[in-house]
Structure formats: structure tokens, C-alpha cells
Motif scaffolding. Structure first.
Motif, PDB file in Angstrom:
ATOM      1  N   ARG A 241      -8.395  -3.621   2.560  1.00 26.65           N
ATOM      2  CA  ARG A 241      -9.159  -4.735   3.106  1.00 26.65           C
ATOM      3  C   ARG A 241      -8.861  -5.986   2.292  1.00 26.65           C
ATOM      4  O   ARG A 241      -9.081  -6.012   1.089  1.00 26.65           O
ATOM      5  CB  ARG A 241     -10.653  -4.403   3.030  1.00 26.65           C
ATOM      6  N   SER A 242      -8.334  -7.013   2.944  1.00 25.88           N
ATOM      7  CA  SER A 242      -8.164  -8.300   2.290  1.00 25.88           C
ATOM      8  C   SER A 242      -9.297  -9.214   2.767  1.00 25.88           C
ATOM      9  O   SER A 242     -10.160  -8.788   3.535  1.00 25.88           O
ATOM     10  CB  SER A 242      -6.793  -8.908   2.624  1.00 25.88           C
ATOM     11  N   ASN A 243      -9.275 -10.465   2.351  1.00 28.25           N
ATOM     12  CA  ASN A 243     -10.340 -11.372   2.765  1.00 28.25           C
ATOM     13  C   ASN A 243     -10.331 -11.629   4.268  1.00 28.25           C
ATOM     14  O   ASN A 243     -11.379 -11.821   4.869  1.00 28.25           O
ATOM     15  CB  ASN A 243     -10.238 -12.703   2.025  1.00 28.25           C
ATOM     16  N   SER A 244      -9.152 -11.633   4.874  1.00 26.63           N
ATOM     17  CA  SER A 244      -9.074 -11.977   6.291  1.00 26.63           C
ATOM     18  C   SER A 244      -8.596 -10.847   7.187  1.00 26.63           C
ATOM     19  O   SER A 244      -8.840 -10.878   8.386  1.00 26.63           O
ATOM     20  CB  SER A 244      -8.149 -13.174   6.478  1.00 26.63           C
ATOM     21  N   GLU A 245      -7.901  -9.846   6.660  1.00 17.76           N
ATOM     22  CA  GLU A 245      -7.313  -8.790   7.478  1.00 17.76           C
ATOM     23  C   GLU A 245      -7.773  -7.417   6.991  1.00 17.76           C
ATOM     24  O   GLU A 245      -8.336  -7.292   5.902  1.00 17.76           O
ATOM     25  CB  GLU A 245      -5.780  -8.844   7.414  1.00 17.76           C
ATOM     26  N   ILE A 246      -7.507  -6.380   7.801  1.00 22.32           N
ATOM     27  CA  ILE A 246      -7.783  -5.004   7.405  1.00 22.32           C
ATOM     28  C   ILE A 246      -6.634  -4.134   7.908  1.00 22.32           C
ATOM     29  O   ILE A 246      -6.108  -4.355   8.988  1.00 22.32           O
ATOM     30  CB  ILE A 246      -9.151  -4.510   7.932  1.00 22.32           C
ATOM     31  N   TYR A 247      -6.218  -3.184   7.080  1.00 18.48           N
ATOM     32  CA  TYR A 247      -5.075  -2.330   7.374  1.00 18.48           C
ATOM     33  C   TYR A 247      -5.481  -0.875   7.183  1.00 18.48           C
ATOM     34  O   TYR A 247      -6.270  -0.563   6.302  1.00 18.48           O
ATOM     35  CB  TYR A 247      -3.918  -2.633   6.416  1.00 18.48           C
ATOM     36  N   ALA A 248      -4.890   0.011   8.001  1.00 17.60           N
ATOM     37  CA  ALA A 248      -5.147   1.444   7.876  1.00 17.60           C
ATOM     38  C   ALA A 248      -3.815   2.178   8.004  1.00 17.60           C
ATOM     39  O   ALA A 248      -2.982   1.824   8.842  1.00 17.60           O
ATOM     40  CB  ALA A 248      -6.110   1.913   8.951  1.00 17.60           C
ATOM     41  N   GLN A 249      -3.620   3.193   7.166  1.00 18.56           N
ATOM     42  CA  GLN A 249      -2.397   3.991   7.198  1.00 18.56           C
ATOM     43  C   GLN A 249      -2.750   5.469   7.104  1.00 18.56           C
ATOM     44  O   GLN A 249      -3.687   5.838   6.402  1.00 18.56           O
ATOM     45  CB  GLN A 249      -1.499   3.683   5.995  1.00 18.56           C
ATOM     46  N   LEU A 250      -1.969   6.299   7.781  1.00 19.30           N
ATOM     47  CA  LEU A 250      -2.038   7.744   7.605  1.00 19.30           C
ATOM     48  C   LEU A 250      -0.871   8.127   6.714  1.00 19.30           C
ATOM     49  O   LEU A 250       0.285   7.894   7.079  1.00 19.30           O
ATOM     50  CB  LEU A 250      -1.939   8.464   8.944  1.00 19.30           C
ATOM     51  N   ILE A 251      -1.170   8.714   5.550  1.00 17.90           N
ATOM     52  CA  ILE A 251      -0.152   8.957   4.536  1.00 17.90           C
ATOM     53  C   ILE A 251      -0.081  10.440   4.210  1.00 17.90           C
ATOM     54  O   ILE A 251      -1.107  11.080   3.958  1.00 17.90           O
ATOM     55  CB  ILE A 251      -0.460   8.155   3.254  1.00 17.90           C
ATOM     56  N   ASP A 252       1.140  10.969   4.191  1.00 21.05           N
ATOM     57  CA  ASP A 252       1.416  12.322   3.709  1.00 21.05           C
ATOM     58  C   ASP A 252       1.846  12.166   2.257  1.00 21.05           C
ATOM     59  O   ASP A 252       2.961  11.744   1.974  1.00 21.05           O
ATOM     60  CB  ASP A 252       2.514  12.971   4.555  1.00 21.05           C
ATOM     61  N   ASP A 253       0.960  12.493   1.316  1.00 23.23           N
ATOM     62  CA  ASP A 253       1.238  12.296  -0.106  1.00 23.23           C
ATOM     63  C   ASP A 253       2.241  13.303  -0.652  1.00 23.23           C
ATOM     64  O   ASP A 253       2.879  13.040  -1.667  1.00 23.23           O
ATOM     65  CB  ASP A 253      -0.056  12.378  -0.918  1.00 23.23           C
ATOM     66  N   VAL A 254       2.400  14.448  -0.001  1.00 20.40           N
ATOM     67  CA  VAL A 254       3.346  15.453  -0.470  1.00 20.40           C
ATOM     68  C   VAL A 254       4.771  14.925  -0.329  1.00 20.40           C
ATOM     69  O   VAL A 254       5.581  15.006  -1.264  1.00 20.40           O
ATOM     70  CB  VAL A 254       3.170  16.777   0.314  1.00 20.40           C
ATOM     71  N   LYS A 255       5.082  14.355   0.833  1.00 23.27           N
ATOM     72  CA  LYS A 255       6.413  13.795   1.074  1.00 23.27           C
ATOM     73  C   LYS A 255       6.510  12.320   0.694  1.00 23.27           C
ATOM     74  O   LYS A 255       7.608  11.793   0.576  1.00 23.27           O
ATOM     75  CB  LYS A 255       6.784  13.947   2.550  1.00 23.27           C
ATOM     76  N   GLY A 256       5.373  11.657   0.554  1.00 25.58           N
ATOM     77  CA  GLY A 256       5.371  10.236   0.249  1.00 25.58           C
ATOM     78  C   GLY A 256       5.773   9.401   1.451  1.00 25.58           C
ATOM     79  O   GLY A 256       6.511   8.428   1.329  1.00 25.58           O
ATOM     80  N   VAL A 257       5.245   9.768   2.634  1.00 26.35           N
ATOM     81  CA  VAL A 257       5.642   9.132   3.883  1.00 26.35           C
ATOM     82  C   VAL A 257       4.410   8.610   4.612  1.00 26.35           C
ATOM     83  O   VAL A 257       3.372   9.273   4.649  1.00 26.35           O
ATOM     84  CB  VAL A 257       6.383  10.152   4.783  1.00 26.35           C
ATOM     85  N   THR A 258       4.535   7.421   5.204  1.00 32.03           N
ATOM     86  CA  THR A 258       3.498   6.902   6.073  1.00 32.03           C
ATOM     87  C   THR A 258       3.741   7.426   7.480  1.00 32.03           C
ATOM     88  O   THR A 258       4.811   7.208   8.053  1.00 32.03           O
ATOM     89  CB  THR A 258       3.502   5.369   6.075  1.00 32.03           C
ATOM     90  N   LEU A 259       2.771   8.127   8.045  1.00 31.70           N
ATOM     91  CA  LEU A 259       2.917   8.735   9.359  1.00 31.70           C
ATOM     92  C   LEU A 259       2.554   7.780  10.485  1.00 31.70           C
ATOM     93  O   LEU A 259       3.172   7.802  11.547  1.00 31.70           O
ATOM     94  CB  LEU A 259       2.055   9.997   9.444  1.00 31.70           C
TER      95      LEU A 259
END
Length: 118
Positions: free
Chosen positions: A33-51
Motif C-alpha cells: 500500500r502506497s499513499n495513492s495506490e495499492i498492489y496485490a501479488q500471489l507469490i510462490d516463495d519456494v520457487k521465488g515466482v509471482t503467479l
């Protein structure tokens, strides 16, 4: 003297990440969350990949007029739709050191309404 606001947020973020790890079956839903925007990611931490990822800067969401809390709910619904398309139904929620209040709560509730399970 106490911690500054950013130091406190970083400490909370590290504490959350100790217990919240994402796998391919149950990825981590990371919220920034920034002051003006919001971001969401699904992350596989085992592989280090954003799904999958969604943000308030996506064209279909940026075209909608509303306050930041309403936009965050739309981002939650968008990330839930993208996760369903990828075959993901359960996630581990990572609020990123932010309080579960306001825009972060609205994003989580929007994702739950769209069928994502935490």
C-alpha cells in the motif's frame, strides 16, 4: 525513544514473513500500500515466482471513479479472479506490515467475496 513509523512497519513485516510462506498450492497474497495506490501479488516463495498480480493502476480499475477503499475492494476482486483462472483457491494473507484496517481490509474482503479463501 520509540521506533519510527517505518521501522515499526518493517519489524512487523519481518515477523509476519516468518510464519507466512507461499507454496504453489497455497501462495502468499502480498499487499503493498502506497499513499495513492495499492498492489496485490500471489507469490510462490519456494520457487521465488509471482503467479498473479493486480493493482489500482490496471487500466480497467484505474478507469473506475471512487475513493481509495472502493478501489482496493476492486483490486481484491481482480486478484481473486486471476487466482481462480490460475487454479488457486487458498492463499496465505500477508498484509505487509500494514494494519488490517481501511484499504488493506477492503482488499481482503473483496478477495473473499470473489471466492478466495484465506
Amino acid at each position: 525513544m520509540g521506533l519510527s513509523k517505518t521501522q515499526r512497519k518493517y519489524r512487523i513485516r519481518r515477523r509476519i514473513r516468518k510464519v507466512s510462506n507461499g507454496t504453489a498450492e497455497r501462495p502468499r497474497l502480498s499487499v503493498f500500500r502506497s499513499n495513492s495506490e495499492i498492489y496485490a501479488q500471489l507469490i510462490d516463495d519456494v520457487k521465488g515466482v509471482t503467479l498473479a498480480a493486480a493493482s489500482s493502476r490496471d487500466k480497467d480499475i484505474a478507469a473506475v471513479k471512487g475513493n481509495k477503499t472502493e478501489i482496493a475492494a476492486l483490486v481484491g476482486k481482480a486478484i481473486a479472479e486471476k487466482s481462480k483462472a490460475a487454479g488457486i483457491e487458498k492463499v496465505a494473507f500477508d498484509r505487509g506490515g500494514n494494519l488490517y484496517h481501511g484499504r488493506v481490509k477492503s482488499l481482503a474482503e473483496g478477495a473473499r467475496e470473489a471466492g478466495l479463501k484465506f
